[in-house]
Write an enzyme that holds these catalytic residues in place. Sequence first.
Site, PDB file in Angstrom:
ATOM      1  N   ASN A  57       0.802  -1.228   0.000  1.00 39.08           N
ATOM      2  CA  ASN A  57       0.000   0.000   0.000  1.00 39.08           C
ATOM      3  C   ASN A  57       0.833   1.274   0.000  1.00 39.08           C
ATOM      4  O   ASN A  57       0.471   2.282   0.622  1.00 39.08           O
ATOM      5  CB  ASN A  57      -0.954   0.027   1.209  1.00 39.08           C
ATOM      6  CG  ASN A  57      -1.918  -1.131   1.203  1.00 39.08           C
ATOM      7  OD1 ASN A  57      -2.708  -1.289   0.280  1.00 39.08           O
ATOM      8  ND2 ASN A  57      -1.846  -1.975   2.219  1.00 39.08           N
ATOM      9  N   LYS A 110       1.550 -12.861  -2.206  1.00 39.36           N
ATOM     10  CA  LYS A 110       2.399 -11.969  -2.980  1.00 39.36           C
ATOM     11  C   LYS A 110       3.754 -11.771  -2.307  1.00 39.36           C
ATOM     12  O   LYS A 110       4.805 -11.867  -2.947  1.00 39.36           O
ATOM     13  CB  LYS A 110       1.731 -10.616  -3.175  1.00 39.36           C
ATOM     14  CG  LYS A 110       2.597  -9.623  -3.937  1.00 39.36           C
ATOM     15  CD  LYS A 110       2.117  -8.200  -3.767  1.00 39.36           C
ATOM     16  CE  LYS A 110       3.176  -7.218  -4.209  1.00 39.36           C
ATOM     17  NZ  LYS A 110       2.832  -5.827  -3.902  1.00 39.36           N
ATOM     18  N   HIS A 120      -0.937  -4.449 -10.855  1.00 41.82           N
ATOM     19  CA  HIS A 120      -0.676  -4.313 -12.290  1.00 41.82           C
ATOM     20  C   HIS A 120      -0.791  -5.666 -13.000  1.00 41.82           C
ATOM     21  O   HIS A 120      -1.446  -5.783 -14.032  1.00 41.82           O
ATOM     22  CB  HIS A 120       0.718  -3.724 -12.525  1.00 41.82           C
ATOM     23  CG  HIS A 120       0.882  -2.344 -11.979  1.00 41.82           C
ATOM     24  ND1 HIS A 120       0.179  -1.265 -12.454  1.00 41.82           N
ATOM     25  CD2 HIS A 120       1.676  -1.876 -10.988  1.00 41.82           C
ATOM     26  CE1 HIS A 120       0.535  -0.175 -11.787  1.00 41.82           C
ATOM     27  NE2 HIS A 120       1.439  -0.522 -10.884  1.00 41.82           N
TER      28      HIS A 120
END
Length: 222
Positions: A40, A128, A148
């Site tokens: 973030n 991730k 993305h």
Amino acid sequence: MKKTGIDLILNLLVQSYGDRIWQKRLEPVGELVLTILSQNTSDTNSHRAFKSLVDTFGVWEKVAAADTTQIAAAIRAGGLASAKAKYIKSALLELKQETGNFNLLFLKKMDIYAAREWLVRLPGVGMKTASCVLLFSLGMPAFPVDTHVYRVTQRLGIIDRKTTVDAAHLELERLVPPQNIYRCHVLLIEHGRNVCKAQRPLCLACILKDICPSFKIFNQPT
């Protein structure tokens, strides 16, 4: 999507941006901490916070022993400092308790699924973050999925729009040959930042427009 489609997409991205060859970024624990810091926030802010953390404490042993308020003060530039400080300290303490040190090189001896499963047990570590450690630090064929990668692969029809982010990691690892995972990951991110943007994608300038199923959606006549 078939692997032949992935190969075509990758070849076109290489033509557009050039090839990307794997190079180790950080040692595994450093990569783990950096990726937690990157959540973030921008790369610039996370790298600034990481440098401040290393400059302040020097070694992971001292970070693990520090109070979370001290850690938070050192990583303030990365945003969400209090929450990330708790995750970093807890992850380091858990690592020390499990292994007796601050070394994750043993993961290299596992397959990616077992290694990632081990990592996601640590506080603040999801699919991730674990995949970033395996790919960027250990050179293992794990495919991290950020915003993305998730957006671009959905628009290209590589993964279904109903596929969850966690499931996308496994799906992309199934579709992309292991030797191409690093370059594919990096190039998809570059394409997402430069062309296939979340808002107002630059479809007419896209090298993939002729094979992208979303091209017509974004370029309908008004």
